[in-house]
Design a protein around this motif. Structure first.
Motif, PDB file in Angstrom:
ATOM      1  N   GLU A  34       0.797  -1.218   0.000  1.00 24.25           N
ATOM      2  CA  GLU A  34       0.000   0.000   0.000  1.00 24.25           C
ATOM      3  C   GLU A  34       0.835   1.275   0.000  1.00 24.25           C
ATOM      4  N   ALA A  35       2.115   1.169  -0.342  1.00 20.71           N
ATOM      5  CA  ALA A  35       2.953   2.371  -0.437  1.00 20.71           C
ATOM      6  C   ALA A  35       2.451   3.252  -1.571  1.00 20.71           C
ATOM      7  N   PRO A  36       2.368   4.563  -1.378  1.00 25.22           N
ATOM      8  CA  PRO A  36       1.883   5.438  -2.441  1.00 25.22           C
ATOM      9  C   PRO A  36       2.814   5.536  -3.643  1.00 25.22           C
ATOM     10  N   LEU A  37       4.121   5.287  -3.436  1.00 20.48           N
ATOM     11  CA  LEU A  37       5.060   5.409  -4.545  1.00 20.48           C
ATOM     12  C   LEU A  37       6.270   4.522  -4.263  1.00 20.48           C
ATOM     13  N   ARG A  68       3.223   3.728  -9.019  1.00 25.80           N
ATOM     14  CA  ARG A  68       2.307   4.472  -8.156  1.00 25.80           C
ATOM     15  C   ARG A  68       1.332   3.517  -7.481  1.00 25.80           C
ATOM     16  N   GLY A  69       1.250   3.618  -6.156  1.00 27.00           N
ATOM     17  CA  GLY A  69       0.304   2.805  -5.390  1.00 27.00           C
ATOM     18  C   GLY A  69      -1.016   3.533  -5.235  1.00 27.00           C
ATOM     19  N   GLY A 125      13.069   1.124  -3.528  1.00 28.84           N
ATOM     20  CA  GLY A 125      12.846   2.205  -2.576  1.00 28.84           C
ATOM     21  C   GLY A 125      11.372   2.526  -2.541  1.00 28.84           C
ATOM     22  N   ALA A 126      10.812   2.667  -1.353  1.00 28.99           N
ATOM     23  CA  ALA A 126       9.374   2.937  -1.231  1.00 28.99           C
ATOM     24  C   ALA A 126       9.135   4.103  -0.294  1.00 28.99           C
ATOM     25  N   TYR A 127       8.341   5.058  -0.770  1.00 26.10           N
ATOM     26  CA  TYR A 127       7.848   6.130   0.084  1.00 26.10           C
ATOM     27  C   TYR A 127       6.610   5.584   0.788  1.00 26.10           C
ATOM     28  N   LEU A 128       6.688   5.411   2.090  1.00 25.06           N
ATOM     29  CA  LEU A 128       5.643   4.685   2.803  1.00 25.06           C
ATOM     30  C   LEU A 128       4.466   5.550   3.214  1.00 25.06           C
ATOM     31  N   LEU A 129       4.670   6.870   3.280  1.00 23.23           N
ATOM     32  CA  LEU A 129       3.598   7.777   3.682  1.00 23.23           C
ATOM     33  C   LEU A 129       3.334   8.770   2.573  1.00 23.23           C
ATOM     34  N   ARG A 139      -0.888  12.473  -8.518  1.00 21.70           N
ATOM     35  CA  ARG A 139      -1.981  12.600  -9.474  1.00 21.70           C
ATOM     36  C   ARG A 139      -1.472  12.707 -10.911  1.00 21.70           C
ATOM     37  N   ALA A 140      -0.218  13.135 -11.078  1.00 21.26           N
ATOM     38  CA  ALA A 140       0.324  13.344 -12.417  1.00 21.26           C
ATOM     39  C   ALA A 140       0.867  12.072 -13.052  1.00 21.26           C
ATOM     40  N   LEU A 141       1.125  11.041 -12.233  1.00 23.11           N
ATOM     41  CA  LEU A 141       1.821   9.871 -12.738  1.00 23.11           C
ATOM     42  C   LEU A 141       0.871   8.781 -13.201  1.00 23.11           C
ATOM     43  N   PRO A 142       1.282   8.006 -14.209  1.00 24.64           N
ATOM     44  CA  PRO A 142       0.534   6.807 -14.573  1.00 24.64           C
ATOM     45  C   PRO A 142       0.790   5.720 -13.531  1.00 24.64           C
ATOM     46  N   PRO A 143       0.086   4.584 -13.611  1.00 21.43           N
ATOM     47  CA  PRO A 143       0.318   3.514 -12.631  1.00 21.43           C
ATOM     48  C   PRO A 143       1.775   3.064 -12.569  1.00 21.43           C
ATOM     49  N   HIS A 144       2.443   3.022 -13.720  1.00 18.31           N
ATOM     50  CA  HIS A 144       3.878   2.763 -13.705  1.00 18.31           C
ATOM     51  C   HIS A 144       4.526   3.416 -14.929  1.00 18.31           C
ATOM     52  N   LEU A 145       5.765   3.806 -14.759  1.00 19.26           N
ATOM     53  CA  LEU A 145       6.542   4.368 -15.862  1.00 19.26           C
ATOM     54  C   LEU A 145       7.945   3.801 -15.786  1.00 19.26           C
TER      55      LEU A 145
END
Length: 313
Positions: A34-37, A68-69, A125-129, A139-145
């Motif tokens: 569930e990491a946002p990124l 993107r999570g 690497g994961a941004y957890l919050l 909001r600008a990113l696709p599900p993955h790039l």
């Protein structure tokens, strides 16, 4: 202010999750942390990122993916390999039966896998919050790039690979900053080549009128901007700026400024020591009351309720 740096303005990675995974095929990881990124950088071998909607992308050595999570996805050696390891929130790792694999797959400092000699090496690497990453960015990113190895020239993957297994004093801070640098570098390459699929506000940064206006708004959100003062700064009439800005960005200058201020405020409010009044002054509101009114009007929640609520997944 640069468009990419503006996206990341506010809190940065803070003790982000960073790991070197060394794996031997066949392997398949079900990621539902569930990491946002998250960022995955291939050091050796290859991997596939498999979304639940059926889309998939191959990563080769030197490629970097931004994911993107919070939706779950699978990373595997081959699209046909079924998952046999699950990564849960807080990076808890189990087999399909729920048995912990933390001890059995521990290979040393920030290193995990089935063998130190495995042919596949991935840096994750994961941004957890969500407060660590701008909502405008998410909001600008696709599900993955993906940025391919041959499309950029950067030492950052190699530097991260050499630093991730070190256990020196202050190493977490070093790794946090390296993760931020890698993210910015990858996004800079991807946005530059995205063309018409990039967000309108990003493309507008190249316009000789709207670009400077955006940089003024993003770089100085606390300034008491009006359309008149902004048009004077960029050297055009109010009508010209308003029309051109709306045509290129999709909203008026003041609507963009309000959204930008509230995005910054939402991130800053996640900082434990930040007060509503202090955040209000930092993003251009005269008082905590004024920020609260705008926050409620646009987001439907008060700043105080936002800061104590769990970060949205």
């Amino acid at each position: 202010m640069d468009a990419i740096v503006g996206l990341l303005d506010g809190p940065r990675a803070n003790r982000a999750f960073l790991l070197r995974s060394i794996l031997t095929p066949p392997w398949s990881l079900r990621i539902q942390d569930e990491a946002p990124l998250a960022i995955a950088a291939m050091v050796r071998g290859e991997a596939w990122v498999l979304a639940d909607d059926g889309t998939h992308v191959r990563l080769g050595a030197g490629d970097v993916a931004v994911i993107r999570g919070p939706a779950p996805y699978t990373v595997a050696d081959d699209p046909a390999t079924p998952p046999h390891i699950v990564i849960h929130p807080d990076q808890h790792c189990t087999d399909l039966a729920g048995n912990s694999l933390a001890a059995s797959m521990d290979l040393g400092v920030r290193t995990w896998g089935d063998s130190l000699d495995g042919p596949t090496v991935i840096l994750t690497g994961a941004y957890l919050l969500e407060g660590e990453v701008s909502q405008r960015l998410l909001r600008a990113l696709p599900p993955h790039l993906v940025v391919r190895r041959d499309s950029w020239d950067s030492p950052l993957v190699g530097l991260l690979a050499s630093e991730i297994t070190r256990d020196d004093p202050g190493q977490e801070a070093v790794l946090d900053r390296l993760l931020d640098l890698l993210l910015i570098a990858v996004l800079r390459v991807w946005f530059a080549r995205a063309g018409q699929t990039a967000p309108a506000w990003y493309r507008a940064h190249d316009d000789p009128v709207v670009g400077p206006a955006l940089r003024y708004l993003q770089g100085h959100p606390a300034h008491p901007w009006t359309v008149a003062s902004l048009s004077a700064k960029v050297g055009v009439s109010r009508a010209t700026l308003a029309r051109r800005f709306t045509d290129l960005v999709g909203e008026s200058p003041m609507a963009f400024l309000t959204g930008w201020r509230l995005d910054l405020a939402a991130d800053l409010l996640r900082e434990p020591t930040a007060t509503v009044d202090a955040v209000a002054r930092k993003v251009g509101y005269g008082s905590g009351f004024a920020l609260s009114a705008a926050f409620r009007r646009v987001r439907g929640i008060s700043p105080r309720d936002h800061r104590v609520a769990p970060a949205a997944r």
